[in-house]
Design an enzyme around this catalytic site. Structure first.
Site, short mmCIF file in Angstrom:
data_model
loop_
_atom_site.label_atom_id
_atom_site.label_comp_id
_atom_site.label_asym_id
_atom_site.label_seq_id
_atom_site.Cartn_x
_atom_site.Cartn_y
_atom_site.Cartn_z
N THR A 180 0.87 -1.18 0.00
CA THR A 180 0.00 0.00 0.00
C THR A 180 0.90 1.23 0.00
O THR A 180 2.05 1.16 0.44
CB THR A 180 -0.88 0.05 1.26
OG1 THR A 180 -0.03 0.06 2.40
CG2 THR A 180 -1.80 -1.16 1.34
N GLU A 326 -5.48 -3.44 -1.65
CA GLU A 326 -6.04 -4.68 -1.09
C GLU A 326 -7.13 -5.28 -1.99
O GLU A 326 -7.57 -6.40 -1.76
CB GLU A 326 -6.64 -4.41 0.29
CG GLU A 326 -5.61 -4.07 1.37
CD GLU A 326 -5.31 -2.57 1.44
OE1 GLU A 326 -5.52 -1.86 0.43
OE2 GLU A 326 -4.87 -2.11 2.51
N LYS A 435 -14.96 16.68 12.18
CA LYS A 435 -16.07 16.68 13.13
C LYS A 435 -16.21 18.05 13.75
O LYS A 435 -15.33 18.51 14.46
CB LYS A 435 -15.84 15.63 14.21
CG LYS A 435 -17.13 15.29 14.91
CD LYS A 435 -17.01 14.01 15.70
CE LYS A 435 -18.41 13.54 16.09
NZ LYS A 435 -18.39 12.54 17.14
N TRP A 440 -20.63 15.59 11.22
CA TRP A 440 -19.59 15.29 10.25
C TRP A 440 -19.66 16.23 9.05
O TRP A 440 -20.74 16.56 8.57
CB TRP A 440 -19.74 13.86 9.71
CG TRP A 440 -19.57 12.78 10.75
CD1 TRP A 440 -20.52 11.91 11.16
CD2 TRP A 440 -18.39 12.46 11.48
NE1 TRP A 440 -20.01 11.06 12.12
CE2 TRP A 440 -18.71 11.37 12.33
CE3 TRP A 440 -17.10 12.99 11.51
CZ2 TRP A 440 -17.78 10.80 13.20
CZ3 TRP A 440 -16.17 12.42 12.38
CH2 TRP A 440 -16.51 11.34 13.21
P1 ADP Z 1 -3.22 3.79 0.45
O1 ADP Z 1 -4.34 3.08 1.16
O2 ADP Z 1 -1.91 3.56 1.09
O3 ADP Z 1 -3.51 5.23 0.15
P2 ADP Z 1 -4.20 2.73 -2.03
O4 ADP Z 1 -3.64 3.09 -3.34
O5 ADP Z 1 -4.57 1.33 -1.82
O6 ADP Z 1 -3.13 3.12 -1.00
O7 ADP Z 1 -5.43 3.71 -1.72
C1 ADP Z 1 -6.76 3.29 -1.61
C2 ADP Z 1 -7.62 4.45 -1.20
O8 ADP Z 1 -7.63 5.46 -2.20
C3 ADP Z 1 -9.08 4.10 -1.03
O9 ADP Z 1 -9.33 3.52 0.23
C4 ADP Z 1 -9.74 5.46 -1.17
O10 ADP Z 1 -9.72 6.19 0.04
C5 ADP Z 1 -8.87 6.16 -2.17
N1 ADP Z 1 -9.51 6.10 -3.49
C6 ADP Z 1 -9.25 5.26 -4.50
N2 ADP Z 1 -10.05 5.50 -5.57
C7 ADP Z 1 -10.86 6.52 -5.22
C8 ADP Z 1 -11.92 7.24 -5.86
N3 ADP Z 1 -12.31 6.97 -7.10
N4 ADP Z 1 -12.52 8.23 -5.16
C9 ADP Z 1 -12.14 8.52 -3.91
N5 ADP Z 1 -11.16 7.90 -3.24
C10 ADP Z 1 -10.52 6.91 -3.88
#
Ligand code: ADP
Length: 536
Positions: A180, A326, A435, A440
């Site tokens: 990640t 993931e 918050k 929220w």
């Molecule tokens: P990290 O979790 O380390 O940032 P990732 O590349 O796995 O690495 O990131 C996943 C996260 O990216 C998601 O949980 C989400 O918060 C964000 N994300 C991915 N695609 C989108 C999207 N289309 N719109 C909003 N957030 C997104």
């Protein structure tokens, strides 16, 4: 009664053999560091990927061994995508934008034995090599430079190698791994199987999602170290599409030139890339002739509605998707379902700005304090997912098992609503929620609205400690080149769109917003920067 069907493994060797046999003439184009275009066919790809697998086996690769890559997007990286897993190894793509210490930590944590590295990235490797234990380093002479004698030369290896010895692969064998990007903590490793990659490729290739065809020219701008370029190279190879790789040149002008020259029909990348492309197109609308209706898969961070509409005006089609390391990564893609009937353009754009509906075999639920939130478009909860390409654990990190619920769902850490038609909309990451006075506020909604303002290039909204309200929103704003704006002007612009208490109390104009290695807003850093903000 028993089924009478064969038990046929879903493995990548099948994809590679089919690609070489059925699509031998399909093209693979790569932009090299000197900006020239390198041309291969699928026949070259098939032969060379098998030769790479054979060479690794001769160097001692055993089943399950990790082979790291430190590479840009190009033909040799594609060869590793298939050569490594088909020889029984595990492809581990290292993120070259991370801090060198982090790259070293990740390579060690994964237990990488081999490294394939672009010659132009050797200076980066030198910064963390002292801490790593690679047994063999293979250098790809991309820039035509000579390879130092202490390393293997990728081209020489391929030239003298024989095809790999076939391995009786099981579909559950590990094929690849990614860490990640660490937006919310220490990088965590996810190990993909042949089966998970194959099923993810099939599902994303379907017409309603990425819609990948043999007739497409596919250009993954998203790096091949960012969740396997969202699976695009695997999917394109499965379908026989022409592939166009940008190499290290990711600026808007180079990309637009490449799209035009190679008649690209499908491309993919994070929102920041498209913001740059849009600015270039708006500046010189007549400069490029792109394929009308070119599809642009955008994900990794929220896609503002204004971006979708702006590209519509250029007859370029944004396909908004959501995913995570993931989840291989694609889980949701947004398209307007026919059953929703005709709708005005505005409503359609708003729908496409949602993160979308789940792919087949990808299940979602939103869990609130009182259990599963109804699909009503307003009740919020944490997005939990499950499916055949969702991780069930992290590599060698038992302490993180709390990411999975006792009944087997993965907790994404994203707060969402799901509407009656099944469209998921992300409000925030749990850690970014603001918050204020017990209520929220969605930073994502505010950011997306702000970038719709004609003078705003980028915006990030964070919660900053407040003596009375617990937290209040502060907007960090980057203006477009040559523009000036006032806080009042931006507040007035947002006012009709949001409840009064949602409006940021402070607007700070900055030169740039910190981003992670994969293009996400680095809010933790902003929160630190503004933690002592004086609300008086
Ligand atoms: P990290 O979790 O380390 O940032 P990732 O590349 O796995 O690495 O990131 C996943 C996260 O990216 C998601 O949980 C989400 O918060 C964000 N994300 C991915 N695609 C989108 C999207 N289309 N719109 C909003 N957030 C997104």
């Amino acid at each position: 009664m028993r089924s009478t069907m064969m038990n046929f493994p879903l493995t990548l060797d099948h994809v590679l053999e089919r690609a070489g046999r059925l699509f031998a003439k399909s093209e693979i184009i790569s932009r090299l560091p000197d900006r020239t275009l390198h041309r291969h066919t699928y026949a070259d790809f098939h032969r060379r990927a098998r030769a790479l697998g054979g060479a690794l086996q001769k160097l001692g690769l055993q089943r399950g061994d990790r082979v790291a890559t430190l590479m840009w997007n190009h033909y040799a990286h594609l060869e590793a995508y298939f050569g490594v897993p088909c020889a029984g190894g595990v492809l581990h793509t290292l993120n070259l934008r991370l801090h060198p210490d982090d790259i070293g930590y990740i390579a060690n944590h994964a237990g990488d034995r081999f490294l394939i590295v672009d010659d132009v990235l050797l200076p980066l490797y030198d910064k963390f090599r002292a801490h790593t234990k690679f047994e063999t380093i293979i250098v790809v002479p991309l820039a035509g430079s000579s390879v130092p004698a202490e390393y293997e030369n990728y081209e020489a290896l391929i030239a003298r190698s024989t095809p790999l010895t076939p391995v009786a692969l099981d579909e559950d064998d590990p094929a690849g791994m990614c860490y990640t990007s660490g937006t919310t903590g220490r990088p965590k490793g996810v190990v993909y199987s042949h089966r998970s990659i194959v099923l993810h490729s099939l599902a994303t290739a379907t017409t309603d999602y990425m819609g990948v065809s043999h007739a497409d020219a596919v250009c993954p701008v998203v790096p091949m170290f960012h969740v396997n370029a969202w699976g695009v190279p695997f999917t394109a190879a499965m379908m026989g599409s022409k592939m166009v790789f940008p190499g290290p040149h990711l600026d808007a002008v180079n990309l637009l030139d490449l799209y035009q020259a190679e008649r690209v029909t499908l491309t993919a990348g994070v929102p920041t890339i498209w913001m740059g492309i849009l600015q270039a197109l708006e500046k010189e609308p007549a400069r490029w002739r792109l394929v009308p209706g070119m599809r642009m898969v955008v994900g990794g961070a929220a896609v503002p509605e204004s971006l979708i509409r702006a590209f519509d005006r250029f007859n370029l089609h944004v396909v908004h998707g959501w995913g995570m390391t993931e989840t291989s990564p694609v889980g949701l893609v947004s398209f307007a379902k026919r059953e929703l009937g005709a709708m005005p353009d505005d409503a359609r754009a708003a729908l496409r700005a949602k993160q979308g509906v789940p792919l087949p075999f990808f299940e979602v639920r939103a869990m609130g304090a009182a259990g599963e939130a109804p699909w009503d478009g307003t009740s919020m909860g944490e997005l939990q997912v499950r499916g055949p390409w969702v991780a069930a654990s992290y590599h060698d990190l038992d302490a993180e098992s709390g990411q999975w619920t006792p009944d087997g769902w993965f907790r994404t850490g994203d707060i969402v609503t799901i509407d009656a038609a099944g469209y998921v909309k992300i409000t925030d990451r749990i850690k970014d929620l603001i918050k204020s006075g017990g209520e929220w506020i969605s930073s994502v909604d505010l950011e997306n609205a702000l970038v719709g303002h004609a003078k705003v290039a980028e915006a990030a909204v964070i919660g900053v400690p407040h003596p009375r309200w617990d937290e209040r929103p502060l907007a960090a704003v980057v203006l477009k080149p040559g523009m000036t704006a006032t806080a009042e002007e931006l507040r007035e612009y947002l006012a009709p769109k949001f409840a009064k208490f949602w409006l940021p109390d402070a607007f700070v104009f900055v030169d740039a917003i910190p981003r992670t290695s994969t293009g996400k807003l680095l809010k933790a850093q902003l929160r630190e920067q503004f933690q002592n903000w004086d609300w008086e």
